[in-house]
Design a protein around this motif. Structure first.
Motif, short mmCIF file in Angstrom:
data_model
loop_
_atom_site.label_atom_id
_atom_site.label_comp_id
_atom_site.label_asym_id
_atom_site.label_seq_id
_atom_site.Cartn_x
_atom_site.Cartn_y
_atom_site.Cartn_z
N GLU A 212 125.92 78.48 68.72
CA GLU A 212 125.97 79.89 69.12
C GLU A 212 125.84 80.04 70.64
O GLU A 212 126.58 80.81 71.27
CB GLU A 212 124.85 80.66 68.42
CG GLU A 212 125.01 80.81 66.91
CD GLU A 212 124.73 79.52 66.15
OE1 GLU A 212 125.21 79.38 65.01
OE2 GLU A 212 124.04 78.62 66.71
N GLU A 213 124.90 79.29 71.24
CA GLU A 213 124.71 79.38 72.68
C GLU A 213 125.94 78.88 73.44
O GLU A 213 126.35 79.48 74.43
CB GLU A 213 123.48 78.55 73.09
CG GLU A 213 122.16 79.12 72.62
CD GLU A 213 121.01 78.14 72.84
OE1 GLU A 213 119.85 78.60 72.92
OE2 GLU A 213 121.26 76.92 72.94
N GLN A 215 129.04 78.87 72.61
CA GLN A 215 130.22 79.74 72.50
C GLN A 215 129.98 81.13 73.06
O GLN A 215 130.89 81.96 73.09
CB GLN A 215 130.65 79.84 71.03
CG GLN A 215 131.11 78.50 70.47
CD GLN A 215 131.42 78.58 68.98
OE1 GLN A 215 132.54 78.90 68.58
NE2 GLN A 215 130.42 78.31 68.16
N ASN A 216 128.75 81.43 73.50
CA ASN A 216 128.43 82.73 74.07
C ASN A 216 128.77 82.70 75.57
O ASN A 216 127.91 82.55 76.41
CB ASN A 216 126.94 83.05 73.86
CG ASN A 216 126.58 84.44 74.32
OD1 ASN A 216 127.44 85.32 74.45
ND2 ASN A 216 125.31 84.64 74.60
N SER A 218 129.70 83.73 79.27
CA SER A 218 129.34 84.84 80.13
C SER A 218 130.58 85.59 80.58
O SER A 218 131.66 85.02 80.71
CB SER A 218 128.58 84.32 81.37
OG SER A 218 129.35 83.39 82.07
#
Length: 224
Positions: A212-213, A215-216, A218
């Motif tokens: 999840e991190e 693919q998040n 900015s």
């Protein structure tokens, strides 16, 4: 021919995600999977996706690769894909004794190339397996035969274990400096061969994260 992963009998798969950063800006992700093959070898798969701006133009770069190694860790087959703006490159290779036979699809044309090698090399996605076979300690140096299907360069990739770091979990990890041609990379690697952080040239870095991190991504304009 491309590696047909569905035709292989695989063991449980291990998956590792990393965020891709350019000058501290989160611009993409990479994911790697590895699984044992029933004959005793390993299948390695990798995929990355990131955005870059070149001369003010934003483009997305996608890469994917697969490598099949035998029980001794020697490379048998590999494939590689890169998509970027107007570029589409697909390469498939097999190692026969001291020769790599590679089929390249680019700009709608297919060509076959042959490269002589002293011993079966590794490709980027299979490097972790070669590192895993080493006993890591500060001062240790080793080399791995390496082939880059993107630049068609082959030779020795050298590694030097330069430092040890104690993680928050209390476990140790090692800093490795690798060199291939003019390219130098610094990586933080566990004794099991898993990369936690990798720092390359021009401010590029990859950091171990959850899926999840990673693919998040900015927002904002990527650094040119």
């Amino acid at each position: 021919r491309a590696i047909q992963t569905e035709a292989l009998t695989l063991g449980p798969s291990q998956e590792r995600w990393m965020g891709i950063f350019f000058q501290d800006q989160h611009v993409g992700f990479a994911v790697r999977r590895s699984a044992e093959v029933s004959e005793g070898g390993m299948l390695y798969e990798g995929r990355s996706q990131f955005q870059v701006a070149t001369f003010g133009k934003l483009q997305q770069v996608t890469t994917a690769g697969t490598a099949l190694v035998d029980a001794s860790g020697a490379l048998e087959r590999f494939d590689f894909l890169m998509l970027a703006d107007q570029v589409r490159l697909v390469a498939r290779g097999e190692v026969h004794d001291r020769e790599i036979v590679m089929e390249i699809d680019q700009a709608g044309e297919t060509s076959v190339m042959r490269f002589s090698v002293d011993r079966p090399p590794q490709v980027g996605v299979s490097l972790e397996g070669a590192i895993r076979r080493q006993e890591l300690f500060v001062g240790h140096s080793f080399s791995v035969p390496y082939f880059d299907p993107l630049t068609l360069a082959d030779g020795e990739m050298t590694f030097q274990v330069t430092d040890v770091e104690v993680l928050a979990s209390g476990e140790e990890a090692y800093w490795l400096t690798s060199r291939f041609g003019e390219v130098q990379t610094r990586s933080l690697v566990t004794p099991a061969g898993e990369t936690l952080r990798q720092e390359g040239t021009m401010g590029m870095a990859m950091v171990r994260m959850t899926a999840e991190e990673a693919q998040n991504i900015s927002g904002g304009e990527p650094v040119d």
